[in-house]
Design a protein around this motif. Structure first.
Motif, PDB file in Angstrom:
ATOM      1  N   GLY A  29       0.781  -1.232   0.000  1.00 56.04           N
ATOM      2  CA  GLY A  29       0.000   0.000   0.000  1.00 56.04           C
ATOM      3  C   GLY A  29       0.812   1.281   0.000  1.00 56.04           C
ATOM      4  O   GLY A  29       0.252   2.368  -0.071  1.00 56.04           O
ATOM      5  N   LYS A  30       2.134   1.191   0.090  1.00 52.98           N
ATOM      6  CA  LYS A  30       2.981   2.379   0.131  1.00 52.98           C
ATOM      7  C   LYS A  30       3.732   2.541  -1.183  1.00 52.98           C
ATOM      8  O   LYS A  30       4.397   1.614  -1.650  1.00 52.98           O
ATOM      9  CB  LYS A  30       3.970   2.298   1.288  1.00 52.98           C
ATOM     10  CG  LYS A  30       3.258   2.303   2.625  1.00 52.98           C
ATOM     11  CD  LYS A  30       4.229   2.395   3.743  1.00 52.98           C
ATOM     12  CE  LYS A  30       3.434   2.387   5.037  1.00 52.98           C
ATOM     13  NZ  LYS A  30       4.105   3.046   6.096  1.00 52.98           N
ATOM     14  N   VAL A  31       3.644   3.727  -1.765  1.00 54.77           N
ATOM     15  CA  VAL A  31       4.284   4.001  -3.045  1.00 54.77           C
ATOM     16  C   VAL A  31       5.797   3.875  -2.910  1.00 54.77           C
ATOM     17  O   VAL A  31       6.391   4.386  -1.966  1.00 54.77           O
ATOM     18  CB  VAL A  31       3.893   5.400  -3.571  1.00 54.77           C
ATOM     19  CG1 VAL A  31       4.727   5.791  -4.772  1.00 54.77           C
ATOM     20  CG2 VAL A  31       2.414   5.435  -3.905  1.00 54.77           C
ATOM     21  N   VAL A  32       6.391   3.184  -3.880  1.00 59.82           N
ATOM     22  CA  VAL A  32       7.846   3.037  -3.943  1.00 59.82           C
ATOM     23  C   VAL A  32       8.386   3.882  -5.095  1.00 59.82           C
ATOM     24  O   VAL A  32       9.360   4.597  -4.941  1.00 59.82           O
ATOM     25  CB  VAL A  32       8.254   1.554  -4.132  1.00 59.82           C
ATOM     26  CG1 VAL A  32       9.762   1.406  -4.267  1.00 59.82           C
ATOM     27  CG2 VAL A  32       7.723   0.698  -2.989  1.00 59.82           C
ATOM     28  N   ILE A  33       7.718   3.807  -6.253  1.00 56.94           N
ATOM     29  CA  ILE A  33       8.179   4.478  -7.473  1.00 56.94           C
ATOM     30  C   ILE A  33       6.986   5.173  -8.126  1.00 56.94           C
ATOM     31  O   ILE A  33       5.895   4.610  -8.187  1.00 56.94           O
ATOM     32  CB  ILE A  33       8.743   3.447  -8.472  1.00 56.94           C
ATOM     33  CG1 ILE A  33       9.855   2.631  -7.835  1.00 56.94           C
ATOM     34  CG2 ILE A  33       9.215   4.117  -9.761  1.00 56.94           C
ATOM     35  CD1 ILE A  33      10.149   1.339  -8.573  1.00 56.94           C
ATOM     36  N   PHE A  34       7.230   6.382  -8.645  1.00 53.87           N
ATOM     37  CA  PHE A  34       6.191   7.028  -9.450  1.00 53.87           C
ATOM     38  C   PHE A  34       6.840   7.888 -10.523  1.00 53.87           C
ATOM     39  O   PHE A  34       7.981   8.317 -10.396  1.00 53.87           O
ATOM     40  CB  PHE A  34       5.206   7.837  -8.597  1.00 53.87           C
ATOM     41  CG  PHE A  34       5.774   9.027  -7.894  1.00 53.87           C
ATOM     42  CD1 PHE A  34       5.671  10.299  -8.449  1.00 53.87           C
ATOM     43  CD2 PHE A  34       6.393   8.893  -6.665  1.00 53.87           C
ATOM     44  CE1 PHE A  34       6.184  11.407  -7.789  1.00 53.87           C
ATOM     45  CE2 PHE A  34       6.903  10.004  -5.993  1.00 53.87           C
ATOM     46  CZ  PHE A  34       6.800  11.259  -6.558  1.00 53.87           C
ATOM     47  N   VAL A  35       6.088   8.104 -11.594  1.00 53.62           N
ATOM     48  CA  VAL A  35       6.539   8.932 -12.711  1.00 53.62           C
ATOM     49  C   VAL A  35       5.776  10.242 -12.649  1.00 53.62           C
ATOM     50  O   VAL A  35       4.544  10.249 -12.593  1.00 53.62           O
ATOM     51  CB  VAL A  35       6.286   8.231 -14.065  1.00 53.62           C
ATOM     52  CG1 VAL A  35       6.637   9.148 -15.224  1.00 53.62           C
ATOM     53  CG2 VAL A  35       7.043   6.926 -14.142  1.00 53.62           C
ATOM     54  N   GLN A  36       6.497  11.347 -12.661  1.00 53.43           N
ATOM     55  CA  GLN A  36       5.871  12.667 -12.690  1.00 53.43           C
ATOM     56  C   GLN A  36       6.048  13.244 -14.083  1.00 53.43           C
ATOM     57  O   GLN A  36       7.153  13.615 -14.467  1.00 53.43           O
ATOM     58  CB  GLN A  36       6.504  13.585 -11.654  1.00 53.43           C
ATOM     59  CG  GLN A  36       5.849  14.946 -11.597  1.00 53.43           C
ATOM     60  CD  GLN A  36       6.414  15.785 -10.479  1.00 53.43           C
ATOM     61  OE1 GLN A  36       6.475  15.351  -9.345  1.00 53.43           O
ATOM     62  NE2 GLN A  36       6.829  16.991 -10.811  1.00 53.43           N
ATOM     63  N   PRO A  37       4.968  13.294 -14.862  1.00 52.90           N
ATOM     64  CA  PRO A  37       5.059  13.814 -16.231  1.00 52.90           C
ATOM     65  C   PRO A  37       5.382  15.308 -16.253  1.00 52.90           C
ATOM     66  O   PRO A  37       4.932  16.062 -15.398  1.00 52.90           O
ATOM     67  CB  PRO A  37       3.662  13.573 -16.806  1.00 52.90           C
ATOM     68  CG  PRO A  37       2.957  12.698 -15.839  1.00 52.90           C
ATOM     69  CD  PRO A  37       3.622  12.854 -14.516  1.00 52.90           C
TER      70      PRO A  37
END
Length: 130
Positions: free
Chosen positions: A71-79
C-alpha cells in the motif's frame, strides 16, 4: 490534492483483487493519457517494474503512474506536462531502499529514453526493492 482524494474514493470499499484491479486500471489509463516523452518514460518504467519488481502493485499517486508495496508508493513517474516543466521525472518515495550514506538522489530527470537510461532505471528499481 483533489486527484488524490478522487483516487482514494475510487477504491473505497474495495478489497483484495478487486482493489488491485481498479488500481491497475487507473495506472494504465494514466499512462495511456501521456504523450511524447511523458508517455515514453511511463511505459518504460511500467515495463521495467513489471520485469524487475512484479510484486509491486500499479496504481496512481496524485494522478501519476505509481507502483506500491504493501500500500505504500515506492516508485512514481511525474510527467512534465503536469507542471509544465522541461522534463518528466522518475521518483522514488521514502520506502525505496536507495539509502547511500548521508545523502542520495530520489528523483531522476529523463530527457530521452535510451538503452542507457532504461538500464539505469532498471538498476534503481532493483536497488529500491531489495
Amino acid at each position: 490534492m483533489a486527484q488524490r482524494a478522487d483516487e482514494l474514493r475510487s477504491t473505497k470499499g474495495l478489497k483484495g483483487a478487486a482493489k488491485l484491479a481498479k488500481e491497475l486500471e487507473a495506472c494504465a489509463e494514466a499512462i495511456d493519457q501521456l504523450d511524447g516523452i511523458d508517455g515514453e518514460v511511463a511505459r518504460a518504467v511500467h515495463r521495467i517494474v513489471s520485469d524487475e519488481a512484479p510484486h509491486l502493485n500499479p496504481k496512481t499517486f496524485y494522478g501519476f503512474p505509481a507502483y506500491a508495496a504493501n500500500g505504500k508508493v515506492v516508485i512514481f513517474v511525474q510527467p512534465k506536462s503536469k507542471f509544465d516543466t522541461r522534463y518528466p521525472t522518475v521518483n522514488f518515495d521514502e520506502t525505496a531502499n536507495l539509502d547511500d550514506g548521508d545523502m542520495w538522489a530520489t528523483s531522476f530527470a529523463v530527457v530521452n529514453v535510451t538503452d542507457a537510461v532504461q538500464d539505469r532505471i532498471r538498476t534503481l528499481v532493483r536497488k529500491a526493492v531489495r
